[in-house]
Design an enzyme around this catalytic site. Sequence first.
Site, PDB file in Angstrom:
ATOM      1  N   GLU A  82       9.758   6.775  19.846  1.00 56.00           N
ATOM      2  CA  GLU A  82       8.532   7.469  19.441  1.00 56.00           C
ATOM      3  C   GLU A  82       7.331   6.592  19.803  1.00 56.00           C
ATOM      4  OE1 GLU A  82       7.732   8.043  15.127  1.00 56.00           O
ATOM      5  OE2 GLU A  82       7.334  10.110  15.691  1.00 56.00           O
ATOM      6  N   GLU A 102      10.713  12.322   5.596  1.00 57.46           N
ATOM      7  CA  GLU A 102      10.201  13.017   6.772  1.00 57.46           C
ATOM      8  C   GLU A 102       9.784  11.922   7.749  1.00 57.46           C
ATOM      9  OE1 GLU A 102       8.058  14.109   9.398  1.00 57.46           O
ATOM     10  OE2 GLU A 102       6.534  14.917   8.032  1.00 57.46           O
ATOM     11  N   LYS A 147       1.047   6.740  -2.968  1.00 62.07           N
ATOM     12  CA  LYS A 147       0.547   5.573  -2.231  1.00 62.07           C
ATOM     13  C   LYS A 147       0.092   5.994  -0.842  1.00 62.07           C
ATOM     14  CE  LYS A 147       1.930   2.358   0.515  1.00 62.07           C
ATOM     15  NZ  LYS A 147       0.706   2.175   1.324  1.00 62.07           N
ATOM     16  N   CYS A 158       4.096  13.448  14.056  1.00 64.77           N
ATOM     17  CA  CYS A 158       5.550  13.241  14.007  1.00 64.77           C
ATOM     18  C   CYS A 158       6.278  14.280  14.848  1.00 64.77           C
ATOM     19  CB  CYS A 158       6.036  13.249  12.572  1.00 64.77           C
ATOM     20  SG  CYS A 158       5.423  14.636  11.629  1.00 64.77           S
TER      21      CYS A 158
HETATM   22  P1  NAI Z   1       5.204   3.029   8.275  1.00 59.95           P
HETATM   23  O1  NAI Z   1       6.463   3.794   8.135  1.00 59.95           O
HETATM   24  O2  NAI Z   1       5.281   1.525   8.130  1.00 59.95           O
HETATM   25  O3  NAI Z   1       4.122   3.517   7.198  1.00 59.95           O
HETATM   26  C1  NAI Z   1       4.151   4.722   6.492  1.00 59.95           C
HETATM   27  C2  NAI Z   1       3.921   4.465   4.999  1.00 59.95           C
HETATM   28  O4  NAI Z   1       4.978   3.671   4.485  1.00 59.95           O
HETATM   29  C3  NAI Z   1       2.630   3.696   4.675  1.00 59.95           C
HETATM   30  O5  NAI Z   1       2.093   4.173   3.470  1.00 59.95           O
HETATM   31  C4  NAI Z   1       3.146   2.280   4.480  1.00 59.95           C
HETATM   32  O6  NAI Z   1       2.307   1.485   3.674  1.00 59.95           O
HETATM   33  C5  NAI Z   1       4.474   2.535   3.813  1.00 59.95           C
HETATM   34  N1  NAI Z   1       5.438   1.435   3.944  1.00 59.95           N
HETATM   35  C6  NAI Z   1       5.579   0.530   4.957  1.00 59.95           C
HETATM   36  N2  NAI Z   1       6.572  -0.322   4.704  1.00 59.95           N
HETATM   37  C7  NAI Z   1       7.089   0.022   3.512  1.00 59.95           C
HETATM   38  C8  NAI Z   1       8.152  -0.484   2.704  1.00 59.95           C
HETATM   39  N3  NAI Z   1       8.869  -1.545   3.088  1.00 59.95           N
HETATM   40  N4  NAI Z   1       8.431   0.131   1.538  1.00 59.95           N
HETATM   41  C9  NAI Z   1       7.718   1.203   1.148  1.00 59.95           C
HETATM   42  N5  NAI Z   1       6.701   1.719   1.854  1.00 59.95           N
HETATM   43  C10 NAI Z   1       6.387   1.139   3.022  1.00 59.95           C
HETATM   44  O7  NAI Z   1       4.561   3.374   9.656  1.00 59.95           O
HETATM   45  P2  NAI Z   1       3.522   2.525  10.526  1.00 59.95           P
HETATM   46  O8  NAI Z   1       3.938   1.095  10.613  1.00 59.95           O
HETATM   47  O9  NAI Z   1       2.173   2.796  10.040  1.00 59.95           O
HETATM   48  O10 NAI Z   1       3.739   3.186  11.946  1.00 59.95           O
HETATM   49  C11 NAI Z   1       4.841   2.781  12.748  1.00 59.95           C
HETATM   50  C12 NAI Z   1       5.425   3.918  13.504  1.00 59.95           C
HETATM   51  O11 NAI Z   1       5.994   4.835  12.588  1.00 59.95           O
HETATM   52  C13 NAI Z   1       4.440   4.745  14.297  1.00 59.95           C
HETATM   53  O12 NAI Z   1       4.191   4.189  15.541  1.00 59.95           O
HETATM   54  C14 NAI Z   1       5.179   6.047  14.380  1.00 59.95           C
HETATM   55  O13 NAI Z   1       6.122   5.982  15.424  1.00 59.95           O
HETATM   56  C15 NAI Z   1       5.911   6.142  13.067  1.00 59.95           C
HETATM   57  N6  NAI Z   1       5.191   6.985  12.087  1.00 59.95           N
HETATM   58  C16 NAI Z   1       5.657   8.231  11.847  1.00 59.95           C
HETATM   59  C17 NAI Z   1       4.960   9.072  11.007  1.00 59.95           C
HETATM   60  C18 NAI Z   1       5.412  10.444  10.706  1.00 59.95           C
HETATM   61  O14 NAI Z   1       4.591  11.283  10.384  1.00 59.95           O
HETATM   62  N7  NAI Z   1       6.681  10.722  10.734  1.00 59.95           N
HETATM   63  C19 NAI Z   1       3.702   8.662  10.384  1.00 59.95           C
HETATM   64  C20 NAI Z   1       3.335   7.295  10.641  1.00 59.95           C
HETATM   65  C21 NAI Z   1       4.061   6.516  11.488  1.00 59.95           C
END
Ligand code: NAI
Length: 502
Positions: free
Chosen positions: A406, A274, A199, A308
């Site tokens: 973050e 991660e 996804k 990240c």
């Molecule tokens: P997110 O964690 O919501 O999104 C990442 C993935 O998880 C996307 O594919 C999203 O559709 C999916 N997702 C979201 N809610 C979910 C759920 N309840 N169950 C299963 N999958 C779900 O991150 P978002 O909202 O895009 O960004 C928020 C913050 O997260 C950013 O500001 C950053 O601090 C952090 N982040 C960290 C990343 C990393 O590489 N470790 C990458 C992206 C965001």
Amino acid sequence: MGATPSLESAARGAKSSAALEFLRNSPKKLLINGKWVAAKSGKTFETLNPANEEVLALVAEGDKADVDEAVKIARKAYEEGPWASARPHDRTKVLLKIADLIDKHAEELAELETLDNGKPLFESKNIDIPGAAETFRYYAGFATKIYGETNPSDPSMFNYTLREPVGVCGQIIPWNFPLLMAAWKIAPALACGNVVILKPAEQTPLTALRLGELILETDLPQGVVQIITGFGPGAGSSIAEHPDIDKVAFTGSTEVGKLILKASTGNLKRVSLELGGKSPNIIFPDADMQQAVFGSSIGIFMNQGQVCCAGSRVFVQEKVYDQFTDSMSQFAKSITLGNPLDASTRMGPLVSKEQHDRVKGYLKAGKEEGAKAKIGGEPGKQERGYFIEPTVFTGVNNQMKIAREEIFGPVASAIPFKDENDAVFQGNDTTYGLAAAVWTKDISRAHTIARKLKAGTVWINTYGQIDPMSPFGGYKQSGFGRELGKYAIDLYTQIKSVYLKL
Ligand code: NAI
Ligand code: MG
């Protein structure tokens, strides 16, 4: 009517006719059982170009019904299909072919990545796309090197282990390195004989979908790779909760990582996470200052800071604090912020309005807490698009919000420290533990500190190197499990012990 009437305008500046052709063919569909299908609900959502806020394409909004279908197909492909029992050499061939196809379409993929995510073409071209090809190539080699063991059993017994695939793997990825994250997930899973349901993030689905098309050009059997676009709640949560998915690999926020882990208890699926970071980047006065300034700037400004393992807490020894933060601010000032498709652009927009609002909130919070933006501290002056000026905050202490949370934007929080112990103490004083760096010419100090820092990756006199041959993952709330290197094989295999009575 074309689904994206404003495409020419949305993709302004795109040169690759292949990328435009791909975008024109909208709405994009889900990949299930080797075929492109609409979401069962018929719903679609828009993916935008964050540099001009215009719609690039419509994308199928998969949800529970589509995930259920994808799992049914994946399960059948796993249990009955030829992939799990394929000759390792044949798996190698398929993975190499995918790598070659990524290389062959590199220009198109780089443009699509930049259009969808906003990162400079300079980065898509030199980091994301070649990195994705390299990851497939690396794991292509692994398919023939996954070993069991012969154990020193009782002489009346012959005991050995087999490493078998885990089965149906759900893989949920973020928007900051869309194609690269797809490669980190899919390549090791396939090398080990698994089937996957990927996804992509809702903000950046395009390159994963193009990868799906390329995969269909290979001999990978139908149903081994499914791609379900959609939102977190819906497509993502249905994967996390699904009783017939054996493993979930997730990259994203710590908050959602915790939800994934909770959802896994239903069928005790394996989980690897991660997550976020607030990585300390520690500069001693004896470091090569020019290199430290350059490396630290790349460490926080690359990909608009949406990384990240970004070096978001820059710890500078107090004697050189002013000098160092001056130089870093000068570097920040020299960064060309603008249309990411321009070859000379070194910083593009953030990925989305949501991310833009979030980062603006942190800029405000930093100022309210008494930090000073030595450079930046404001949104970009562009009329459209989610731009933020590269920012260096000084006068920060490690307890401020901008030092604890973050930010995921081009915002460095520079914090002074006294000595080695203080640097290590403050560096480790965080709930995260993804990465860290130390800059010094004293090799003994460098290695001592490398051991003391609680982080999954430590860089010495450099920042941000990542290579598929070396493990990547977090300590503490940055997650668990290690991707890349031979360690990803542990994530995507399970071990069986076989006893034979002699
Ligand atoms: P997110 O964690 O919501 O999104 C990442 C993935 O998880 C996307 O594919 C999203 O559709 C999916 N997702 C979201 N809610 C979910 C759920 N309840 N169950 C299963 N999958 C779900 O991150 P978002 O909202 O895009 O960004 C928020 C913050 O997260 C950013 O500001 C950053 O601090 C952090 N982040 C960290 C990343 C990393 O590489 N470790 C990458 C992206 C965001
Ligand atoms: Mg987008």
